[in-house]
Design a protein around this motif. Structure first.
Motif, PDB file in Angstrom:
ATOM      1  N   MET A 224      26.651  14.945  45.752  1.00 14.85           N
ATOM      2  CA  MET A 224      27.362  14.535  46.619  1.00 14.85           C
ATOM      3  C   MET A 224      28.582  14.547  46.063  1.00 14.85           C
ATOM      4  O   MET A 224      29.103  13.953  45.137  1.00 14.85           O
ATOM      5  N   GLY A 225      29.516  15.296  46.935  1.00 20.17           N
ATOM      6  CA  GLY A 225      30.926  15.498  46.503  1.00 20.17           C
ATOM      7  C   GLY A 225      31.692  13.992  46.777  1.00 20.17           C
ATOM      8  O   GLY A 225      31.223  13.112  47.121  1.00 20.17           O
ATOM      9  N   GLU A 226      32.958  14.434  46.468  1.00 20.39           N
ATOM     10  CA  GLU A 226      33.854  13.076  46.718  1.00 20.39           C
ATOM     11  C   GLU A 226      33.875  12.793  48.156  1.00 20.39           C
ATOM     12  O   GLU A 226      34.018  13.541  49.069  1.00 20.39           O
ATOM     13  N   ARG A 227      33.889  11.439  48.285  1.00 15.59           N
ATOM     14  CA  ARG A 227      34.160  10.918  49.850  1.00 15.59           C
ATOM     15  C   ARG A 227      35.558  11.106  50.341  1.00 15.59           C
ATOM     16  O   ARG A 227      36.448  10.716  49.501  1.00 15.59           O
ATOM     17  N   PHE A 228      35.518  11.689  51.709  1.00 16.90           N
ATOM     18  CA  PHE A 228      36.989  11.754  52.166  1.00 16.90           C
ATOM     19  C   PHE A 228      37.211  10.930  53.307  1.00 16.90           C
ATOM     20  O   PHE A 228      36.313  10.935  54.476  1.00 16.90           O
TER      21      PHE A 228
END
Length: 89
Positions: free
Chosen positions: A1-5
């Motif tokens: 999972m990518g960085e949370r925005f």
């Protein structure tokens, strides 16, 4: 999972009022939450139906608004409207 925005992540002060009243045919258990986030409107949670709306006095005057938001018939919505008319700023 990518960085949370995050769009926002705030902690704020709120005034919460819990109130229970009986209308003509139905009991209402509500939580009214006042913050500075919603332009003077309050979050009104119906704790029995798990429904909520962000309401101000102008919303109370809109025909059918409470009926749709809380899935109430006209009579029960009238009871809720009368109560909220007394306590919303």
């Amino acid at each position: 999972m990518g960085e949370r925005f995050y769009l926002y992540d705030d902690t704020i002060q709120a005034v919460v009022r819990f109130v229970s009243f009986v209308g003509e045919r139905q009991r209402f258990d509500l939580a009214l939450i006042e913050t500075d986030r919603f332009y003077g409107k309050s979050i009104v949670l119906d704790l029995q139906s798990n429904r909520f709306a962000i309401l101000g006095r102008d919303d109370l005057e809109e025909p059918g608004y409470l009926e749709r938001a809380y899935q109430l018939d006209e009579q029960d919505a009238g009871d809720l409207r009368a109560f909220l008319d007394e306590c919303l700023s």
